[in-house]
Design a protein around this motif. Sequence first.
Motif, short mmCIF file in Angstrom:
data_model
loop_
_atom_site.label_atom_id
_atom_site.label_comp_id
_atom_site.label_asym_id
_atom_site.label_seq_id
_atom_site.Cartn_x
_atom_site.Cartn_y
_atom_site.Cartn_z
N ALA A 379 0.82 -1.21 0.00
CA ALA A 379 0.00 0.00 0.00
C ALA A 379 0.85 1.26 0.00
O ALA A 379 0.36 2.35 -0.30
CB ALA A 379 -0.92 0.00 1.21
N THR A 380 2.11 1.14 0.34
CA THR A 380 3.03 2.29 0.33
C THR A 380 4.26 1.91 -0.48
O THR A 380 4.55 0.73 -0.69
CB THR A 380 3.47 2.65 1.76
OG1 THR A 380 4.27 1.58 2.30
CG2 THR A 380 2.25 2.89 2.66
N SER A 419 -3.62 -9.97 -4.74
CA SER A 419 -2.70 -9.59 -3.66
C SER A 419 -2.37 -10.80 -2.80
O SER A 419 -3.27 -11.52 -2.36
CB SER A 419 -3.30 -8.51 -2.78
OG SER A 419 -3.54 -7.33 -3.53
N THR A 425 3.12 -7.65 5.43
CA THR A 425 2.21 -6.66 4.83
C THR A 425 0.84 -6.59 5.50
O THR A 425 0.07 -5.69 5.21
CB THR A 425 1.99 -6.99 3.34
OG1 THR A 425 1.39 -8.28 3.22
CG2 THR A 425 3.30 -6.96 2.58
N SER A 428 -0.77 -3.38 6.98
CA SER A 428 -1.23 -2.32 6.08
C SER A 428 -2.29 -2.82 5.10
O SER A 428 -2.52 -2.20 4.07
CB SER A 428 -0.04 -1.73 5.30
OG SER A 428 0.55 -2.72 4.49
N LYS A 430 -5.58 -2.97 5.31
CA LYS A 430 -6.71 -2.09 5.12
C LYS A 430 -6.35 -0.94 4.18
O LYS A 430 -7.13 -0.57 3.29
CB LYS A 430 -7.22 -1.53 6.45
CG LYS A 430 -8.50 -0.70 6.31
CD LYS A 430 -9.00 -0.20 7.64
CE LYS A 430 -10.34 0.52 7.46
NZ LYS A 430 -10.28 1.61 6.46
N LYS A 431 -5.17 -0.39 4.35
CA LYS A 431 -4.74 0.68 3.47
C LYS A 431 -4.59 0.20 2.04
O LYS A 431 -4.94 0.91 1.08
CB LYS A 431 -3.41 1.26 3.97
CG LYS A 431 -2.98 2.52 3.21
CD LYS A 431 -1.78 3.17 3.88
CE LYS A 431 -1.42 4.46 3.14
NZ LYS A 431 -0.27 5.16 3.80
N LEU A 432 -4.09 -1.03 1.87
CA LEU A 432 -3.97 -1.61 0.53
C LEU A 432 -5.34 -1.73 -0.13
O LEU A 432 -5.51 -1.40 -1.31
CB LEU A 432 -3.29 -2.98 0.60
CG LEU A 432 -3.20 -3.76 -0.72
CD1 LEU A 432 -2.34 -3.01 -1.73
CD2 LEU A 432 -2.66 -5.16 -0.49
N ASP A 434 -7.95 0.04 0.51
CA ASP A 434 -8.42 1.39 0.17
C ASP A 434 -7.82 1.84 -1.17
O ASP A 434 -8.51 2.44 -2.00
CB ASP A 434 -8.02 2.38 1.27
CG ASP A 434 -8.82 2.18 2.55
OD1 ASP A 434 -9.89 1.55 2.48
OD2 ASP A 434 -8.36 2.65 3.61
N VAL A 435 -6.54 1.55 -1.37
CA VAL A 435 -5.88 1.90 -2.63
C VAL A 435 -6.54 1.17 -3.79
O VAL A 435 -6.85 1.76 -4.83
CB VAL A 435 -4.37 1.56 -2.56
CG1 VAL A 435 -3.73 1.68 -3.95
CG2 VAL A 435 -3.67 2.46 -1.56
N ILE A 436 -6.77 -0.14 -3.63
CA ILE A 436 -7.34 -0.95 -4.70
C ILE A 436 -8.79 -0.54 -5.00
O ILE A 436 -9.21 -0.50 -6.16
CB ILE A 436 -7.25 -2.45 -4.34
CG1 ILE A 436 -5.78 -2.87 -4.28
CG2 ILE A 436 -8.01 -3.31 -5.36
CD1 ILE A 436 -5.56 -4.26 -3.73
N SER A 474 -10.25 -5.25 7.52
CA SER A 474 -9.86 -4.86 6.15
C SER A 474 -10.88 -5.34 5.13
O SER A 474 -11.28 -4.60 4.22
CB SER A 474 -8.48 -5.41 5.83
OG SER A 474 -7.51 -4.93 6.73
#
Length: 586
Positions: A379-380, A419, A425, A428, A430-432, A434-436, A474
């Motif tokens: 995600a980052t 993924s 990983t 992160s 949940k952030k991943l 959000d990105v997807i 997530s």
Amino acid sequence: MRTGIVLVHGYSGSADNLRPLATALAKAFGSDSIHTVSLPGHGSGVTPAFDKQAFIVSVAESLQAFQKDDRRIILIGHSTGGVIALAALAECRIKPALLVLASSPKKVDTGSLERWARHRNGREEIPFSSVANMVSLINAVGSRQSEDDFPVLVLQGDMDELVPRADADAWAEGHFKGPVRLVLIPAVGHDLFREANSALAVDIVVRAAADALVDVKPEEHTLSQIYAVEPEAERFIERSPLSALHLAKSPSGRTASDLKPTLLPVAGTEPIIANIELTTRCNLRCAYCARTLRGITAEDMPLDRFKTILGLLPHAYRITLVGLGETLLHPGVADFVAFASKQGRRVALVTNGMLLDDELSRKLLNAGLESIAFSLDGATQEIASSVRPGTDLDRVITNIKRFVKLSRSTREISTAVFSAVSTQTVSSLKKLMDVIADLGVHVMMLSDLNFRENQSQTLWKNIDNAIAKEVRTSVAGAFKKNLPVLSVRGLEEFGLWKRYQKYLLLPPDQLYQRSVKHAWCYSPWQTIPVNVRGDVTLCDCQPEIKAGNLLTQPLSEIWNGDIFKQHRSKMLSNDPPESCLLCPRF
């Protein structure tokens, strides 16, 4: 209904040219089902005068004898025998269940006569009048379009010194009214059934005959259910009607029809899915990839090899371009997509997205690509660089968004992000998601790691309350953002992007659970992984175990050979293979 198979040798050949094939057909269908026509005047060791009418009549009489006996007819002609066979069909107006043209000329020109002279070098001279009569028949039959609708199999050796590849292409493109399949046999010359690699040609004909003569046809209801979720399959069956039963009886075909798959050590159908590796080169160094773990030599697959592989896999409706390299590094990837798509096959590819610029995106969509999966784990930029060294995350995100937008505005295809989560990983995750969710893809597929070397990093081996909560939170957050998160259990299902509700990651703890007995994976019963050199591996999870090579061994000996049968049997036992117990799909 009983079978009648008529084999016709070439003008300057003999029944010996067809003997290995006749023997294999007799073993499969019974010796009383086989008749090899010895053309009039042949058998003395001296090539007789070319008597067009006598040759045609001798073949027609064999066809009519089988027809009167109420048999389904298969007609096989080698070299000039294929042309004589076609002329006999027109003479007696018989519609065969299958016509096979093996190394058969379609047109004779000056170059053909030069090759004929070299081919005949050291053998008795044939009078000019006979050569002229042979040329006249070939050009007449080759220029006349066939009016009847029946399946045709065209075989050609890629080292044929007499009949050029262009003739095989011409037979396959527009000459016949019915469906035509062209197969190029590697490392074989004109004597297609007697040379070192001729077992491939023999196997192809026997398998095609079995398909053409099968008594049980798939029910229209079953096919209609498959077409309802995967409309592209109907286009494929129109071009390859003999594939209908294979698709309908495959595990994915049966589950799409709400039927339980039949799983035995011997697969009941040929592969309907082929995962083909175009290159072993990669622009990333992913920590958990088999390429990094095992070390792979960089190599690209030539387009002709790809064409040969598809010819050897007639019922592989789905073609996924995936392997231990980055597919888009192959400079001709759009040509591979276009060739497979033209055959009515549903083409997908897997990519890390780094090279997917606007130009390549348009090429792939125009070539007929039907599905694309993007591999994205971080995600980052920091996490992406850690698990997939070499990744430019902003570039990947930009490329995916642009592709999705372009697809929706031109020709919408199935889009997904795949993924693989790990202990590195998961924090992160949940952030991943959000990105997807912001990328606009249809679905996300989430998997735990596999491979023995990665066990220490799997959620399966490290699950605790904190990880379990992170996964639940997530997945729930993704659903709220209308991003379907799927389990890998549905990876090979038909119409997945339309039937995703059935394979949602619910409950989320599926992600880190493992089965101790077979429950989900159908891969060895329907999917054949083929690497850049034509090697067949047991599955994508075991790229190190090779079951054979498609370019040197008959498919039937590989697909239902000892390695695959033993693996399927062990998968179904109370003591499954270790690799399966490690796999989240099992």
